[in-house]
Motif scaffolding. Sequence first.
Motif, short mmCIF file in Angstrom:
data_model
loop_
_atom_site.label_atom_id
_atom_site.label_comp_id
_atom_site.label_asym_id
_atom_site.label_seq_id
_atom_site.Cartn_x
_atom_site.Cartn_y
_atom_site.Cartn_z
N ASP A 1 38.02 26.59 30.89
CA ASP A 1 39.45 26.91 31.03
C ASP A 1 39.78 27.82 32.02
O ASP A 1 38.96 28.71 32.25
CB ASP A 1 40.13 27.64 29.64
N ASN A 2 40.86 27.86 32.79
CA ASN A 2 41.17 28.65 33.96
C ASN A 2 40.19 28.97 34.83
O ASN A 2 39.86 30.09 35.13
CB ASN A 2 41.38 30.16 33.00
N ALA A 3 39.44 27.74 35.29
CA ALA A 3 38.33 27.81 35.92
C ALA A 3 38.37 28.40 37.41
O ALA A 3 37.89 29.32 38.11
CB ALA A 3 37.61 26.51 36.08
N VAL A 4 39.50 27.86 37.99
CA VAL A 4 39.77 28.17 39.54
C VAL A 4 39.81 29.93 39.58
O VAL A 4 39.06 30.72 40.27
CB VAL A 4 40.82 27.77 40.19
N SER A 5 40.70 30.45 38.64
CA SER A 5 41.04 31.91 38.67
C SER A 5 39.74 32.80 38.35
O SER A 5 39.40 33.78 38.90
CB SER A 5 42.41 32.05 37.68
N ASP A 6 38.95 32.17 37.18
CA ASP A 6 38.03 33.12 36.65
C ASP A 6 36.82 32.94 37.60
O ASP A 6 35.92 33.83 37.75
CB ASP A 6 37.75 32.20 35.33
N PHE A 7 36.72 31.79 38.31
CA PHE A 7 35.60 31.87 39.25
C PHE A 7 35.80 32.73 40.11
O PHE A 7 34.81 33.21 41.02
CB PHE A 7 35.25 30.26 39.81
N ARG A 8 36.82 32.78 40.90
CA ARG A 8 37.22 33.77 41.95
C ARG A 8 37.07 34.81 41.42
O ARG A 8 36.65 35.97 42.32
CB ARG A 8 38.61 33.62 42.50
N THR A 9 37.20 35.52 40.23
CA THR A 9 37.03 36.75 39.76
C THR A 9 35.60 36.93 39.77
O THR A 9 34.93 38.14 39.98
CB THR A 9 37.63 37.03 38.23
N LEU A 10 34.59 36.02 39.38
CA LEU A 10 33.25 35.98 39.04
C LEU A 10 32.35 36.16 40.46
O LEU A 10 31.60 36.91 40.63
CB LEU A 10 32.67 34.86 38.47
N ILE A 11 33.12 35.68 41.47
CA ILE A 11 32.42 35.57 43.08
C ILE A 11 32.89 36.94 43.69
O ILE A 11 32.25 37.50 44.41
CB ILE A 11 32.63 34.33 43.81
N GLY A 12 34.03 37.43 43.24
CA GLY A 12 34.44 38.71 44.33
C GLY A 12 35.17 38.40 45.43
O GLY A 12 35.37 37.01 45.97
N SER A 13 35.49 39.66 46.06
CA SER A 13 36.49 39.38 47.33
C SER A 13 35.65 38.56 48.46
O SER A 13 34.24 38.82 48.40
CB SER A 13 36.73 40.61 47.99
N THR A 14 36.35 38.00 49.40
CA THR A 14 35.51 37.44 50.61
C THR A 14 34.68 38.34 51.16
O THR A 14 33.31 37.82 51.57
CB THR A 14 36.54 36.93 51.66
#
Length: 132
Positions: free
Chosen positions: A73-86
């Motif tokens: 659920d909410n994969a795109v947003s949660d994954f970007r949180t998990l990986i952190g800033s560029t």
Amino acid sequence: MMIKPDAIEKGHIGSILEKVTSAGFMIKALKLTQLTKRDAIKFYEIHKERPFFDDLIKFMTRGPIVAAILEKDNAVSDFRTLIGSTNPVEAAEGTIRKLYATSVGENAVHGSDSEENALIESKFHFSGREIF
Ligand code: ATP
Ligand code: MG
């Protein structure tokens, strides 16, 4: 997602996949592969006018990558949180980029930036019979 060549060279495939699955993502497709120059240009087409584009293409093609399709659920947003800033310097503590990225260019992982692009990128890397 992709695990980029820098993280693979440093032996971080297992650690990164462990963080991904521990965060509640289900792996629906997974492979070790290498992008051709043409693949990388197509994948990062939106950045083709940026000054770092040539370096980005060289980097993404210099060795194997891991491609995966993840479900949550909410994969795109949660994954970007998990990986952190560029840029790992700006990435939050405990994020994958904070732990494993080298620099803004060599930043260990890629995550799709929208559901629409996630679908396009999934089809770019995998055929129907490779997706579970
Ligand atoms: P990605 O799309 O790989 O998940 P991102 O969405 O965090 O990363 P983008 O702005 O889409 O960042 O940039 C794509 C990739 O281009 C970055 O991951 C990085 O490898 C490279 N890149 C972006 N900005 C820079 C920069 N200022 N200098 C060098 N490389 C950069
Ligand atoms: Mg991006």
